[in-house]
Design a protein around this motif. Structure first.
Motif, PDB file in Angstrom:
ATOM      1  N   SER A  76       0.971  -1.254   0.026  1.00 40.72           N
ATOM      2  CA  SER A  76      -0.120  -0.199  -0.143  1.00 40.72           C
ATOM      3  C   SER A  76       0.703   1.217  -0.146  1.00 40.72           C
ATOM      4  CB  SER A  76      -0.846   0.044   1.547  1.00 40.72           C
ATOM      5  OG  SER A  76      -0.209  -0.091   2.436  1.00 40.72           O
ATOM      6  N   LYS A  87      -3.988   4.172   0.267  1.00 43.08           N
ATOM      7  CA  LYS A  87      -4.564   4.568   1.449  1.00 43.08           C
ATOM      8  C   LYS A  87      -3.546   4.549   2.520  1.00 43.08           C
ATOM      9  CE  LYS A  87      -8.541   3.060   4.428  1.00 43.08           C
ATOM     10  NZ  LYS A  87      -9.417   2.000   4.458  1.00 43.08           N
ATOM     11  N   SER A 145      -2.089   3.916   5.912  1.00 39.59           N
ATOM     12  CA  SER A 145      -2.182   3.395   7.226  1.00 39.59           C
ATOM     13  C   SER A 145      -1.428   3.671   8.480  1.00 39.59           C
ATOM     14  CB  SER A 145      -2.049   1.760   7.214  1.00 39.59           C
ATOM     15  OG  SER A 145      -0.578   1.648   7.137  1.00 39.59           O
ATOM     16  N   ASP A 146      -1.680   3.611   9.753  1.00 40.25           N
ATOM     17  CA  ASP A 146      -1.187   4.140  10.829  1.00 40.25           C
ATOM     18  C   ASP A 146       0.171   3.719  10.812  1.00 40.25           C
ATOM     19  OD1 ASP A 146      -3.234   5.575  11.601  1.00 40.25           O
ATOM     20  OD2 ASP A 146      -3.782   3.990  13.251  1.00 40.25           O
ATOM     21  N   SER A 147       0.460   2.298  10.657  1.00 47.52           N
ATOM     22  CA  SER A 147       1.895   1.726  10.449  1.00 47.52           C
ATOM     23  C   SER A 147       2.773   2.463   9.113  1.00 47.52           C
ATOM     24  CB  SER A 147       1.973   0.311  10.217  1.00 47.52           C
ATOM     25  OG  SER A 147       1.363  -0.269   9.222  1.00 47.52           O
ATOM     26  N   ASP A 148       2.116   2.555   8.207  1.00 44.47           N
ATOM     27  CA  ASP A 148       2.856   3.358   7.166  1.00 44.47           C
ATOM     28  C   ASP A 148       3.358   4.714   7.223  1.00 44.47           C
ATOM     29  OD1 ASP A 148       2.681   1.056   5.487  1.00 44.47           O
ATOM     30  OD2 ASP A 148       1.007   1.835   4.404  1.00 44.47           O
TER      31      ASP A 148
END
Length: 160
Positions: A100, A125, A127-130
């Motif tokens: 992603s 999109k 993500s918090d981890s990205d």
């Protein structure tokens, strides 16, 4: 500067990261610039050479090519680019690839010899981890957190 993503993918392929190679074909589609950070914030603010809004990326594994569409904002206008050559000399490094997101680093030396580190994240999109990974990579490059610019919330580029 050649298309940032093309350079990132080429450096990725040359590095032999097989996991990333396997997912390249899955990454084709709409992508957006979410955040960019720079040691010289002027390079990423409006009218700066790295104030880039990605729109679409298509990977062709067979040809080893990447087609990308992105915009640069010049004043109140957005200019569509396939390449961008007025940013000086650049060393591009891929820092992270997932299904992603792509996080990349550019070491830019402009026409006056000034060096700037730029770290950006593009994805479909966030993500918090990205985002956490992006902040870690930014910190490792010595870029202060206050030099992170949110592009996605200010993206009013045309859709076509």
């Amino acid at each position: 500067m050649k298309i940032l993503l093309l350079s990132l993918v080429l450096s990725l392929l040359l590095a032999g990261q097989s996991e990333a190679q396997q997912i390249l074909s899955e990454l084709s589609g709409e992508w957006r610039t979410h955040y960019i950070a720079a040691s010289n914030k002027e390079k990423i603010t409006e009218n700066g050479p790295f104030h880039i809004y990605f729109r679409y990326i298509e990977f062709d594994e067979g040809d080893g090519t990447v087609d990308a569409e992105f915009y640069l904002k010049k004043g109140s206008m957005y200019v569509s680019f396939l390449s961008h050559t007025d940013a000086g000399q650049n060393e591009v490094q891929i820092l992270h690839v997932s299904k992603s997101s792509i996080i990349g680093h550019v070491k830019n030396v402009d026409e006056d010899g000034n060096e700037t580190d730029v770290v950006g994240i593009i994805n479909d999109k966030l993500s918090d981890s990205d985002f956490e990974r992006f902040k870690e990579e930014t910190k490792q490059k010595g870029i202060p957190e206050e030099n992170i610019v949110n592009f996605i919330d200010n993206d009013d580029c045309p859709e076509e």
